[in-house]
Design a protein around this motif. Structure first.
Motif, short mmCIF file in Angstrom:
data_model
loop_
_atom_site.label_atom_id
_atom_site.label_comp_id
_atom_site.label_asym_id
_atom_site.label_seq_id
_atom_site.Cartn_x
_atom_site.Cartn_y
_atom_site.Cartn_z
N PRO A 1 0.83 -1.21 0.00
CA PRO A 1 0.00 0.00 0.00
C PRO A 1 0.86 1.26 0.00
CG PRO A 1 -0.53 -1.44 1.87
CD PRO A 1 0.69 -1.99 1.23
N LYS A 2 0.40 2.28 -0.70
CA LYS A 2 1.09 3.57 -0.69
C LYS A 2 1.00 4.20 0.68
CE LYS A 2 0.42 5.41 -5.35
NZ LYS A 2 -0.38 6.39 -6.07
N SER A 3 -0.15 4.09 1.28
CA SER A 3 -0.34 4.66 2.61
C SER A 3 -1.40 3.82 3.33
CB SER A 3 -0.77 6.11 2.52
OG SER A 3 -1.87 6.24 1.66
N PRO A 4 -0.93 2.80 4.07
CA PRO A 4 -1.89 1.93 4.75
C PRO A 4 -2.60 2.68 5.87
CG PRO A 4 0.37 1.41 5.39
CD PRO A 4 0.46 2.42 4.30
N GLY A 5 -3.92 2.58 5.90
CA GLY A 5 -4.70 3.28 6.91
C GLY A 5 -5.43 2.31 7.81
N GLY A 6 -6.67 1.97 7.43
CA GLY A 6 -7.47 1.04 8.22
C GLY A 6 -6.90 -0.36 8.14
N LEU A 7 -6.97 -1.07 9.26
CA LEU A 7 -6.38 -2.41 9.31
C LEU A 7 -7.26 -3.29 10.19
CD1 LEU A 7 -3.64 -3.71 8.38
CD2 LEU A 7 -2.78 -3.22 10.65
N ARG A 8 -7.62 -4.47 9.70
CA ARG A 8 -8.37 -5.42 10.51
C ARG A 8 -7.90 -6.83 10.14
NH1 ARG A 8 -9.01 -1.97 13.45
NH2 ARG A 8 -10.88 -0.81 14.01
N ILE A 9 -7.99 -7.74 11.10
CA ILE A 9 -7.70 -9.14 10.81
C ILE A 9 -8.91 -9.96 11.21
CG2 ILE A 9 -6.25 -11.13 11.41
CD1 ILE A 9 -3.95 -9.17 11.85
N TYR A 10 -9.46 -10.69 10.27
CA TYR A 10 -10.57 -11.60 10.54
C TYR A 10 -10.22 -12.95 9.94
CZ TYR A 10 -13.14 -7.18 11.08
OH TYR A 10 -13.54 -5.94 11.45
N SER A 11 -10.36 -14.00 10.70
CA SER A 11 -10.13 -15.37 10.22
C SER A 11 -8.82 -15.50 9.47
CB SER A 11 -11.27 -15.82 9.30
OG SER A 11 -12.50 -15.53 9.88
N ASN A 12 -7.75 -15.00 10.07
CA ASN A 12 -6.42 -15.11 9.46
C ASN A 12 -6.31 -14.39 8.13
OD1 ASN A 12 -5.11 -16.53 11.49
ND2 ASN A 12 -6.06 -18.45 10.78
N LYS A 13 -7.15 -13.40 7.92
CA LYS A 13 -7.01 -12.58 6.71
C LYS A 13 -6.82 -11.14 7.14
CE LYS A 13 -10.25 -15.28 4.06
NZ LYS A 13 -11.62 -15.17 3.57
N LEU A 14 -5.89 -10.47 6.46
CA LEU A 14 -5.58 -9.09 6.79
C LEU A 14 -6.33 -8.18 5.81
CD1 LEU A 14 -3.12 -7.42 8.45
CD2 LEU A 14 -2.44 -7.05 6.09
N TYR A 15 -7.14 -7.30 6.36
CA TYR A 15 -7.88 -6.33 5.55
C TYR A 15 -7.20 -4.98 5.74
CZ TYR A 15 -11.68 -9.79 5.39
OH TYR A 15 -12.42 -10.92 5.19
N VAL A 16 -6.79 -4.35 4.65
CA VAL A 16 -6.09 -3.07 4.79
C VAL A 16 -6.62 -2.07 3.75
CG1 VAL A 16 -4.16 -3.86 3.34
CG2 VAL A 16 -3.82 -1.92 4.88
N THR A 17 -6.77 -0.82 4.18
CA THR A 17 -7.16 0.21 3.22
C THR A 17 -5.91 0.98 2.83
OG1 THR A 17 -7.55 2.01 4.80
CG2 THR A 17 -9.36 0.48 4.42
#
Lengths: 707, 321
Positions: free
Chosen positions: B151-167
């Motif tokens: 990511p150019k600039s990672p903002g929001g971050l969540r991990i659900y079920s061993n998956k990384l969600y990043v904005t």
């Protein structure tokens, strides 16, 4: 009945119910979607049904070009217009079609429904799809400015004006258009988002319980509120951007400075300081005891054009402070829009509201001459534009005079009468040795404040006797508020005036555009900020891109001097303040604009320059003395080089001065080409292995080797 | 019961069902029926307590919060650090300092924990996601298998079920990775190809793995199904078709009952939406009193329905049940 039969029957029942409910809840197969457009139009989009598509077994899916009728009905179910009035054919590739119901057909705010039929179904027997509760919004501004597309607009007097992508052509001081200057639709690039049912005012203001003065602000909120978006978390400009190469030539620098080890320096804009803390400040200023925060410099509601970075057009509120000639003397002036005559004992030599009687306006066409001694800091002069005055060519050095630039931009035609402000400057004549011999008046392109809303005190009014020619604007007078002049045949009729002087800094992504009159910039490339966000498109008026903008450096200095009054020399030698008699750099000129030596927001080791205009980024590049880029270097070597580079650039005199050059290398950056330095073998830096180079900062330097 | 009676009853059942759904279908009552079917029970959550840090270590612009195990981890953004608290608000420890090196931050933003208790912190300016132990010891940077996915600039971050969600705020995209760094999904648009996301700040999922993105620059929430297929827009107007009523939407999360919560940063409210995107409640408002916010930003809902909201100017994290 056996259990099996019963179970079977139940299963069948459930299946049937399931099938029917699927059908009932199935999303509209025709994708009918009426959307209100900002201009009052209703755009109705729809897609072809799967049944209308053909041939998707043997290639890409295509559709038959089927025509659909869109029937608009009012809330009582009556058809508006005729039932076949609006129809559109679906695209054979995408399967989508649309119909635009123009503004005026629907009453904004009323409820309508939209029905979709096939045109072939001439009796509209089979309703394919229906959308209810369809509303169009009131366009309320007509086709207001969309700066993405060059356009023309008709002003209140029926005159057509042209507006380009940069907002050029708008002629009120806040550049937001005629009629409803503070309104904005979401498609327009004015600060923040505006819509008629806006909820955004409450972001900052409280109607009854505000803690902070008449602006109804919640306490200490300005800095935090601005930072909520301008911290890189939105697409908006990031004031806290990490240091970068392009930042070293920016006007602002960054608020994201590291203090430890980097000796950062910040323009502390979080409200913790009063404006009176400004070095060189003037206690007579309009808002001397106010908190210093983002809004001290920037207009939170938008100055109307991103070219000004939303800088306030009336910093410190001086545009409403009447100018008086001598301390303690009472003055009578006409108060802004109300035109009431006010007598006051306010004495502020830095007031920016000037009243001109008939004898004060100098008419060069009727025997008038520009005075050679100072009367007012700003005078009004009438003249006639020549052909040579109105042509501007950014690549030609012979026609770069400021009036060419601004008159050309405003469309002044040769032979037209022009009235404009001139300001006094001490720095205007020189003898053969280059020594200054006297001051004089020069054309000024600040900005004429035009305050059409409360509190009506910083307003410019041009009058013919008792007739105000500016509101409504006389059709034979083109008032270029932004650049402080007016032109047209009725200039001849102007007999008195009240002028409120504001400031208009036009900025680009490179400070060179403010001070270097030879700087052309690259007009083919869009200008980007330190973050890589595009500031202006790479097209439009070529002279308006990254190239030199006459007078903007001076305006920038005046802007800084709103608070740091004493540091703006040249306008008057007897300014008030601690250093009123001091000798100082003459900052009120393009070539010595404040931001040539200072950043506006903040500075630190990694964006400081040295005398040769090297920066952290140039000296840590591959092959340079502090190389931390070359792949063959070990991590330890890179870290060492990085630390050494930061150490080299760290300002040994840490201060709040927002310096652009480390230590006092700023002196050498300009004066290094002087005879005392050129060719002096002692001017060799063993760290960088560079001799002091001649030439202006920002331009190509000449290597000067030892004897 | 006689056979005949059973058949009559069943026949009636079918006939009534047919009639009901025919009425819904032919009278275009789908939306109303869905509303009736999916009424959210229960109102806004109740404020429990604040987490503020102690006097010598107050929070300064806390941007995001998460819960890992029993502890609350807060990105104390202006202090360039992460502060850790117990749910009652007692400070336990903190880690990180200003800088660009390992374990250092310039703008710590999104924060999330994996099942092993490791702490992932997105740094908006350093363009990296740092992984720490639950005690705050730097382990490594999250490794993106394909460099183009960084990511150019990672903002929001969540991990659900061993998956990384990043904005990716500047990149205008939302990406989902497995924890080894392989990209599983990328979201860049909403309704159509040219309807791109703009500075998305937060992402969350619901119990059906539907994905919700806080599309900050476009003042809306964009909803997708679990495969990334666009489903709807929520922007405060009816059906999401009008101008948005949101001002700077930020943190989002889904309560166990399915209510979607969204922090509307510049109106200082938190909104609740039912499964159809209809607003069902709001709470907050500008101020520093109990239950008020001043530029709230991050929002995290734990598995028990406990809600944590960061309040950047009031320098606290609000804990709701």
């Amino acid at each position: 009945m056996s259990k099996i039969k019963l179970s079977f029957s139940l299963l069948i029942t459930i299946l049937l119910v399931g099938i029917l409910s699927t059908a009932a809840f199935a999303k509209d197969p025709y994708g009918l979607k009426p959307v209100s457009q900002g201009d009052g139009n209703l755009l109705v989009t729809f897609t072809g049904n799967t049944a209308d598509s053909v041939d998707y077994n043997s290639g890409p899916k295509t559709y038959n070009a089927i025509s659909f009728d869109v029937v608009l009905k009012d809330s009582t179910g009556n058809i508006v217009g005729t039932s076949t009035q609006y129809n559109g054919t679906i695209d054979t590739t995408t399967g989508s079609g649309s119909v635009t119901i123009p503004a005026g057909v629907m009453t904004p705010g009323d409820l309508y429904s939209v029905e979709l039929y096939k045109t072939a179904d001439s009796t509209h027997a089979t309703l394919l799809s229906k959308a209810t509760n369809v509303v169009v919004l009131n366009p309320h501004n007509g086709a207001m400015l969309n700066t993405n597309t060059p356009t023309t607009k008709v002003d209140a007097n029926g005159n057509t004006i042209s507006i380009d992508q940069n907002g050029n052509g708008l002629k009120n001081s806040n550049l937001t258009g005629y009629g409803n200057p503070r309104k904005n639709r979401s498609s327009q690039k004015i600060h923040g988002f505006y819509q008629n049912n806006t909820n955004s005012c409450a972001s900052c203001h409280q109607t009854h319980t505000a803690a902070n003065g008449e602006s109804l602000l919640f306490k200490d909120g300005v800095y935090s509120t601005c930072s909520a978006c301008h911290d890189g978390t939105t697409g908006a400009y990031n004031n806290f951007a990490p240091v970068s190469t392009s930042m070293t030539s920016s006007i602002d620098g960054t608020f994201n400075v590291q203090t430890a080890g980097h000796n950062g320096s910040l323009h502390e804009a979080d409200g913790s300081l009063q404006i009176s803390a400004a070095p060189g400040g003037n206690k007579d200023g309009g808002q001397y005891n106010q908190e210093f925060d983002c809004a001290s410099c920037h207009a939170p509601h938008g100055a109307g054009s991103n070219l000004e970075n939303n800088l306030n057009t009336d910093p410190m509120g001086w545009g409403s402070v009447p100018y008086a000639a001598a301390s303690g003397q009472s003055i009578t002036y006409t108060k802004g829009h109300s035109q009431a005559t006010i007598t006051t004992t306010i004495d502020n030599k830095n007031g920016k509201l000037f009243t001109y009687g008939a004898s004060d306006i100098i008419d060069l066409n009727n025997g008038g001459t520009i005075p050679t001694t100072e009367t007012f800091p700003y005078i009004l002069v009438k003249t006639t534009a020549t052909q040579d005055n109105v042509v501007y060519n950014s690549t030609s050095s012979t026609t770069k005079a400021a009036f060419n630039y601004f008159w050309n931009r405003a469309g002044v035609t040769a032979g037209s009468l022009v009235i404009q402000t001139y300001r006094w400057t001490d720095d205007v004549t020189y003898d053969s040795n280059g020594k200054q011999t006297g001051g004089g008046y020069v054309p000024d392109y600040s900005l004429w404040n035009r305050e059409l809303g409360y509190p009506y005190v910083a307003n410019t009014v041009l009058k013919n006797g008792n007739t105000d020619l500016t509101s409504p604007v006389d059709p034979n007078l083109h008032v270029v508020w932004r650049d402080a002049f007016a032109w047209g045949s009725d200039v001849a009729t102007i007999s008195t005036a009240v002028v409120s002087i504001g400031i208009d800094v036009e900025t680009t992504g490179n400070i060179q555009s403010l001070y270097d009159s030879t700087y052309v910039g690259d007009i083919t490339k869009p200008v980007k900020d330190a973050n890589g966000n595009q500031l202006y498109d790479g097209y439009g008026n070529p002279e308006y891109q990254n190239a030199f903008i006459p007078d903007s450096g001076t305006e920038m200095s005046k802007y800084c001097a709103s608070c740091h009054v004493d540091y703006a020399s040249v306008t008057r030698t007897d300014v008030t303040g601690v250093y009123s008699q001091a000798h100082r750099h003459a900052t009120l000129q393009d070539k010595l604009t404040c931001v040539r030596c200072h950043y506006a927001h903040g500075s630190e080791a990694q964006i400081l320059h040295d005398a040769n205009d090297n920066t952290y980024f140039t000296l840590t590049a591959a092959g340079q003395v502090f190389d931390n880029q070359t792949g063959t270097l070990t991590d330890t070597q890179k870290t060492t080089n990085t630390n050494n580079a930061i150490s080299y650039f760290t300002d040994p005199n840490p201060s709040s001065a927002l310096k652009r050059y480390t230590g006092m290398s700023v002196c050498y950056s300009c004066h290094g080409k002087g005879e005392q330095f050129v060719g002096n073998p002692n001017n060799y830096d063993t760290t960088t292995s560079q001799f002091l180079m001649g030439g202006d900062p920002g331009t190509t330097r000449n290597v000067i080797t030892g004897k | 019961m006689k056979k005949k009676t059973v058949y009559i009853w069943m026949g009636t059942f079918v006939a009534l069902s047919v009639a009901l759904f025919a009425v819904i279908y032919y009278f275009h009552l789908q939306n109303d029926a869905i509303k009736i079917a999916s009424n959210v029970k229960g109102g806004p959550p109740t404020l429990s307590n604040y987490i503020q840090g102690d006097m010598s270590n107050p929070l300064d612009k806390p941007m995001d919060v998460t819960k890992i195990g029993q502890y609350v981890y807060v990105t104390d953004t202006n202090h360039k650090q992460v502060q850790v608290f117990d749910p009652s608000g007692t400070p336990i420890f903190k880690f990180g300092k200003q800088g660009t090196g390992q374990g250092e931050f310039q703008f710590p933003y999104g924060i999330a924990g994996d099942k092993d208790g490791n702490v992932y912190v997105a740094d908006l300016y350093n363009d990296k996601i740092s992984i720490f132990t639950e005690k705050g010891k730097f382990i490594k940077y999250f490794n993106f298998a394909n460099k183009a996915d960084t990511p150019k600039s990672p903002g929001g971050l969540r991990i659900y079920s061993n998956k990384l969600y990043v904005t990716d705020i500047q990149g205008n995209r939302v990406m989902i990775f497995d924890l080894k760094g392989k990209k599983l999904l990328e979201l860049t648009t909403a309704t159509a190809k040219d309807d791109t996301l703009n500075a998305p700040n937060a992402v969350t999922i619901d119990s059906d793995n539907n994905i919700y993105v806080s599309d900050t620059g476009n003042q809306r929430i964009v909803c997708y199904d679990k495969t990334g297929k666009f489903t709807r827009i929520i922007n405060g107007s009816i059906g999401g078709t009008g101008d948005s009523k949101f001002v700077n939407p930020r943190g989002i999360g889904v309560e166990p009952n399915g209510t979607l919560l969204m922090v509307d940063n510049m109106t200082h409210y938190v909104y609740g939406f039912d499964k159809n995107g209809k607003q069902v409640f709001q709470f907050g408002g500008l101020g520093s009193d109990k239950g008020q916010f001043y530029l709230p930003n991050g929002l995290y809902v734990d598995s028990n329905g406990q809600i944590l909201i960061t309040d950047t100017v009031n320098e606290r994290v609000d804990l709701y049940y």
